[in-house]
Design a protein around this motif. Structure first.
Motif, short mmCIF file in Angstrom:
data_model
loop_
_atom_site.label_atom_id
_atom_site.label_comp_id
_atom_site.label_asym_id
_atom_site.label_seq_id
_atom_site.Cartn_x
_atom_site.Cartn_y
_atom_site.Cartn_z
N ALA A 91 -1.25 -48.03 18.15
CA ALA A 91 -2.04 -49.13 18.74
C ALA A 91 -3.52 -48.76 18.85
CB ALA A 91 -1.47 -49.48 20.11
N ALA A 92 -3.83 -47.47 18.85
CA ALA A 92 -5.23 -47.04 18.97
C ALA A 92 -6.01 -47.29 17.68
CB ALA A 92 -5.29 -45.56 19.33
N PHE A 93 -5.30 -47.59 16.59
CA PHE A 93 -5.98 -47.88 15.32
C PHE A 93 -5.79 -49.37 15.03
CE2 PHE A 93 -5.12 -43.40 15.20
CZ PHE A 93 -6.16 -42.84 14.48
N ASP A 94 -6.77 -49.95 14.38
CA ASP A 94 -6.67 -51.37 14.06
C ASP A 94 -6.13 -51.48 12.64
OD1 ASP A 94 -6.94 -54.04 14.24
OD2 ASP A 94 -9.10 -54.06 13.80
N LEU A 95 -4.80 -51.48 12.51
CA LEU A 95 -4.20 -51.37 11.18
C LEU A 95 -3.78 -52.72 10.62
CD1 LEU A 95 -1.88 -48.28 11.82
CD2 LEU A 95 -4.23 -48.28 10.95
N PRO A 96 -4.03 -52.96 9.34
CA PRO A 96 -3.51 -54.17 8.70
C PRO A 96 -1.99 -54.23 8.82
CG PRO A 96 -4.89 -52.88 7.17
CD PRO A 96 -4.76 -52.09 8.42
N ALA A 97 -1.46 -55.43 8.97
CA ALA A 97 -0.03 -55.59 9.25
C ALA A 97 0.86 -54.99 8.17
CB ALA A 97 0.29 -57.07 9.44
N ASP A 98 0.39 -55.02 6.91
CA ASP A 98 1.27 -54.57 5.83
C ASP A 98 1.00 -53.12 5.40
OD1 ASP A 98 -1.22 -54.98 4.84
OD2 ASP A 98 -0.58 -56.08 3.04
N LEU A 99 0.24 -52.37 6.21
CA LEU A 99 -0.08 -50.99 5.83
C LEU A 99 1.17 -50.11 5.90
CD1 LEU A 99 -2.79 -49.44 5.23
CD2 LEU A 99 -2.55 -48.52 7.53
N PRO A 100 1.49 -49.37 4.83
CA PRO A 100 2.68 -48.50 4.88
C PRO A 100 2.52 -47.44 5.99
CG PRO A 100 1.76 -48.58 2.65
CD PRO A 100 0.79 -49.30 3.53
N LEU A 101 3.56 -47.29 6.78
CA LEU A 101 3.51 -46.39 7.93
C LEU A 101 4.62 -45.35 7.78
CD1 LEU A 101 1.79 -46.83 10.55
CD2 LEU A 101 3.89 -47.58 11.60
N GLY A 102 4.23 -44.09 7.69
CA GLY A 102 5.23 -43.03 7.56
C GLY A 102 5.17 -42.10 8.74
N LEU A 103 6.28 -41.48 9.04
CA LEU A 103 6.36 -40.65 10.21
C LEU A 103 7.16 -39.39 9.90
CD1 LEU A 103 7.20 -42.34 13.50
CD2 LEU A 103 8.71 -40.57 12.74
N THR A 104 6.67 -38.24 10.33
CA THR A 104 7.44 -37.02 10.10
C THR A 104 8.16 -36.62 11.36
OG1 THR A 104 5.93 -35.30 10.88
CG2 THR A 104 5.53 -36.19 8.67
N PHE A 105 9.27 -35.96 11.15
CA PHE A 105 10.10 -35.56 12.28
C PHE A 105 10.64 -34.16 12.02
CE2 PHE A 105 13.67 -35.81 15.16
CZ PHE A 105 13.02 -36.34 16.26
#
Ligand code: BGC
Length: 251
Positions: free
Chosen positions: A55-69
């Motif tokens: 939420a701290a970034f103003d990201l376009p709705a369709d931006l690919p979002l990846g997460l490492t775990f």
């Protein structure tokens, strides 16, 4: 077509970090934001921290979002967990994070993400054959790439060597906790890498994780058959690889 921008989030034992990534160069396009990992590091509070970071970034709705775990993830489910709260085992991370963030997210193992980033933009770029990327941190993560293609969830940090779980002897966290000299630590790493070489005959070994900044202190002490080189993306490898893999999954 693969999108040219993505966003990567790296969940670690002490911090959750994220930044937008230029997927053509592997560079971060804005400064990385870091929030402390909640303690205890249970699923719901960690998911809320990830949502706060996004939420701290103003990201376009369709931006690919990846997460490492920091665990093996098979069909989105955490197989076992060594270095975060035990209640993560069996959690569907895709469901948890997608709900918390309110948008689609692709979750991958942290070392796999780092390996993919090194293969696309770093020390393993264009290298044919078998490449093994290891990340030395609280644990030991591993990524196995064959001609640039990832074989996921290899978990070589949990090889049993001389009766010990490898990462409990040779991670960078153990070096700090036991106050080992570089030489003492290198002897333990030597056992680890010679076992890995015996099993996989890699063409190249890449060493990542925060301590790879100090590679000149310990890599020259190791005797491996294959060349062993420091990672090039260092601490941003997880973020970059996560964004890259998310873009490929979306596209
Ligand atoms: C986990 C791996 C992870 C590595 C580095 C290990 O304890 O089992 O999945 O890649 O730590 O975080």
């Amino acid at each position: 077509m693969t999108p040219s921008l993505g966003f990567g989030i790296d969940i670690g034992g002490s911090g959750v970090k994220g930044a937008p990534v230029d997927l053509t160069t592997g560079a971060l396009t804005a400064e990385r934001l870091r929030l402390p990992t909640p303690s205890p590091s249970k699923p719901q509070p960690v998911a809320e921290t990830v949502a706060e970071l996004v939420a701290a970034f103003d990201l376009p709705a369709d931006l690919p979002l990846g997460l490492t775990f920091p665990a093996p993830i098979k069909h989105n489910v955490v197989g076992f967990i060594a270095n975060l709260h035990k209640s993560w085992k069996g959690v569907d991370v895709d469901e948890l994070f997608t709900e918390a963030i309110g948008r689609d997210v692709v979750a991958v193992n942290d070392a796999d993400a780092a390996g993919v980033a090194e293969a696309a933009f770093g020390a393993a770029r264009g290298v044919p054959g078998v490449v093994i990327v290891t990340t030395l941190g609280t644990g030991i993560g591993s990524a196995l790439l064959v001609d640039g293609t990832l074989v996921p969830n290899t978990e070589l940090g949990h090889l049993e060597i001389d009766g010990h779980d490898a990462e409990r002897r040779a991670s960078s966290g153990v070096r700090e906790a036991e106050d080992l000299s570089w030489r003492e630590w290198a002897d333990r790493l030597q056992r680890f890498y010679e076992t890995v070489e015996m099993l996989f005959s890699p063409d190249l070994l890449v060493v990542g994780g925060g301590v790879s900044r100090k590679h000149e202190k310990f890599l020259p002490l190791l005797r491996t058959k294959a060349p062993i080189v420091p990672a090039e993306l260092r601490n941003s490898a997880g973020i970059v690889g996560a964004a890259y893999l998310a873009a490929q999954t979306d596209g």
